[in-house]
Design an enzyme around this catalytic site. Structure first.
Site, PDB file in Angstrom:
ATOM      1  N   ARG A  58       0.611  -1.200  -0.159  1.00 35.19           N
ATOM      2  CA  ARG A  58      -0.125  -0.330   0.189  1.00 35.19           C
ATOM      3  C   ARG A  58       0.316   1.429   0.017  1.00 35.19           C
ATOM      4  O   ARG A  58       0.641   2.067   0.012  1.00 35.19           O
ATOM      5  CB  ARG A  58      -1.262  -0.244   1.771  1.00 35.19           C
ATOM      6  N   TYR A 113     -15.056  21.839 -10.789  1.00 30.52           N
ATOM      7  CA  TYR A 113     -16.041  20.183 -10.524  1.00 30.52           C
ATOM      8  C   TYR A 113     -16.541  20.172  -9.855  1.00 30.52           C
ATOM      9  O   TYR A 113     -16.223  20.330  -8.535  1.00 30.52           O
ATOM     10  CB  TYR A 113     -14.683  19.254 -11.003  1.00 30.52           C
ATOM     11  N   ASP A 185      -6.542  22.322  -8.663  1.00 34.58           N
ATOM     12  CA  ASP A 185      -7.207  21.028  -9.772  1.00 34.58           C
ATOM     13  C   ASP A 185      -6.289  21.589 -11.004  1.00 34.58           C
ATOM     14  O   ASP A 185      -6.841  22.228 -11.869  1.00 34.58           O
ATOM     15  CB  ASP A 185      -8.957  20.985  -9.661  1.00 34.58           C
ATOM     16  N   LYS A 210      -6.945  11.959 -17.588  1.00 34.29           N
ATOM     17  CA  LYS A 210      -7.995  12.986 -18.356  1.00 34.29           C
ATOM     18  C   LYS A 210      -6.409  12.732 -19.589  1.00 34.29           C
ATOM     19  O   LYS A 210      -5.637  11.704 -19.992  1.00 34.29           O
ATOM     20  CB  LYS A 210      -7.752  14.560 -18.177  1.00 34.29           C
TER      21      LYS A 210
HETATM   22  C1  LIG Z   1     -12.546  14.536 -14.594  1.00 29.51           C
HETATM   23  C2  LIG Z   1     -12.050  15.683 -13.961  1.00 29.51           C
HETATM   24  C3  LIG Z   1     -11.641  15.156 -12.281  1.00 29.51           C
HETATM   25  C4  LIG Z   1     -12.070  13.777 -12.169  1.00 29.51           C
HETATM   26  O1  LIG Z   1     -11.680  12.619 -13.230  1.00 29.51           O
HETATM   27  P1  LIG Z   1     -11.731  11.022 -11.156  1.00 29.51           P
HETATM   28  O2  LIG Z   1     -10.715  10.379 -12.554  1.00 29.51           O
HETATM   29  O3  LIG Z   1     -12.938  10.842 -12.692  1.00 29.51           O
HETATM   30  O4  LIG Z   1     -12.654  11.611 -10.640  1.00 29.51           O
HETATM   31  C5  LIG Z   1     -11.831  16.440 -11.612  1.00 29.51           C
HETATM   32  N1  LIG Z   1     -11.144  16.938 -11.044  1.00 29.51           N
HETATM   33  C6  LIG Z   1     -11.457  17.749 -13.184  1.00 29.51           C
HETATM   34  C7  LIG Z   1     -11.828  19.175 -13.509  1.00 29.51           C
HETATM   35  C8  LIG Z   1     -11.779  17.222 -14.040  1.00 29.51           C
HETATM   36  O5  LIG Z   1     -11.927  16.817 -15.151  1.00 29.51           O
END
Ligand SMILES: *Cc1c(COP(=O)(O)O)cnc(C)c1O
Length: 394
Positions: A58, A113, A185, A210
């Site tokens: 972990r 988000y 973010d 992404k």
């Molecule tokens: C998709 C996304 C998230 C969350 O990512 P996941 O892997 O789907 O949990 C957070 N912030 C932004 C800006 C996103 O586009």
């Protein structure tokens, strides 16, 4: 890999070289995908002393170490550590839990988000943390929103639907003066195009689902922190038991190696398509900070070294049913959530249903586009078909 110490490596080179230890990998270029929970100790003395780099699956493996080293190098000298999480949202929630406690107040950008908002309102609220939202364009005037118990500010630059561009430097200066930490973010730009830890951010988060993954085949999150925040992030990761599966860690590392060529291609095609949309008679506005007349352009130029392939389009007023006909006619633009993979996507969105600090009132229906790696000629032909269907249906 050794880096020539006489001059700093360009980010493209760092992406290729960082986190590689050929000798430890029997000469292979990439690390093994270590599936493992138990790590055996050779002697009782080693066990008592917790000797060895790896103690339990972990907490890390040669696979996670390679990715963490590469990301640390990419984030730059202000990065004290990188944590890995099983999704982008898990990275966000872990980071917020790391810096907040009952009785605290957190300021969150109105354009974040949406699931980040839900985490703050529903879960943090239950644990006695109060959230309030601020106008993404507030800048230094955020000072007036600080309460004596404000401990953190969460931004997203730019917001991944409306593309408002917060002035992170101005916000961070105020936050630090008030003793609060700043979380960003950074999914849209990635640390390749936005070294947010160099601009006053304490914790920089990526939904690596992404662009870092880049192939729509993993869910993954990363939490990069400076020296002020890393001990708390590392503690939260340990106490919560946050970790990521080895196959996904490996795919994130594989995506990282080609991030610079993919993002350059997304940027080139994104800009071309954004200009193309702007010239369409059906389009009222394109929301993309890389466009010279975008309200966020000056901040983007100051703080970012590139733009990714995600932007939004505001259509001139037209019934939603006509927009749906357009969406149904597209063949190359898939409809679905997420983005950052090789393929083009489109999704209708409406921020007005959940924003609280600002009013979102575009002049017509809004669509978010992700420009993938297809030929832009083919994408334009697909959209020509879509706009023809829109015109016939209105
Ligand atoms: C998709 C996304 C998230 C969350 O990512 P996941 O892997 O789907 O949990 C957070 N912030 C932004 C800006 C996103 O586009």
């Amino acid at each position: 890999m050794a880096s020539p110490s006489d001059h700093p490596l360009a980010p493209e080179t760092t992406l290729v070289t960082a986190g590689r230890d050929t000798a430890a990998q029997n000469g292979f270029v990439n690390p093994p995908v270590v599936h493992g929970s138990t790590v055996l100790y050779p002697t009782a003395a080693d066990l008592h002393a917790h000797r060895g780099e790896f103690q339990y699956g972990r907490h890390g493996s040669p696979t996670t170490r390679a990715l963490q080293q590469a990301l640390t190098a990419l984030e730059g000298p202000n990065c004290a550590g990188v944590g890995l999480a099983p999704s982008g949202l898990a990275a966000i929630s872990t980071a917020l839990l790391a810096v907040l406690k009952a009785g605290d107040h957190v300021l969150v950008c109105d354009s974040v988000y949406r699931p980040t908002r839900a985490f703050c309102d529903d879960l943090l609220g239950r644990y006695g943390v109060e959230t309030s939202y601020f106008d993404p364009l507030i800048g230094g005037a955020i000072d007036a929103l600080f309460l004596p118990n404000t401990r953190a500010v969460m931004v997203e630059a730019p917001g991944s639907q409306s593309f408002d561009m917060p002035d992170i430097r101005a916000i961070a200066e105020v936050a630090h003066g008030r003793g609060a930490l700043v979380l960003d973010d950074n999914t849209w730009a990635t640390p390749l195009f936005h070294r947010s830890l160099d601009q006053g951010v304490d914790i920089s988060i990526q939904a690596a689902t992404k662009y870092l993954g880049g192939h729509s085949d993993i869910l993954f999150g990363t939490i990069s922190a400076n020296a002020a925040a890393w001990p708390r992030v590392a503690e939260a990761i340990r106490l919560l038991g946050v970790c990521a599966g080895p196959d996904d860690v490996f795919l994130a590392l594989r995506g990282l190696r080609t991030l610079s060529v993919r993002l350059a291609a997304h940027q080139r095609a994104g800009l071309e398509m954004a200009h193309w949309f702007k010239a369409r008679p059906e389009v009222a506005r394109v929301l993309y900070p890389a466009l010279p007349d975008d309200p966020g352009h000056a901040i983007w130029r100051r703080d970012f070294t590139g733009a990714s392939g995600l932007f939004s389009v505001v259509l001139k007023p037209v019934p939603q049913a006509a927009v749906d006909t357009m969406l149904d006619s597209l063949k190359l633009f898939g409809m679905g959530y997420s983005w950052g993979g090789f393929e083009s996507l489109v999704i209708p969105f409406d921020c007005s249903s959940y924003r609280t600090a600002t009013r979102w009132a575009p002049e017509g229906p809004t669509l978010r586009f992700h420009i993938g790696l297809e030929s832009t000629d083919d994408l334009k032909a697909d959209l020509d078909r879509g706009f023809a269907a829109l015109g016939a249906a209105r």
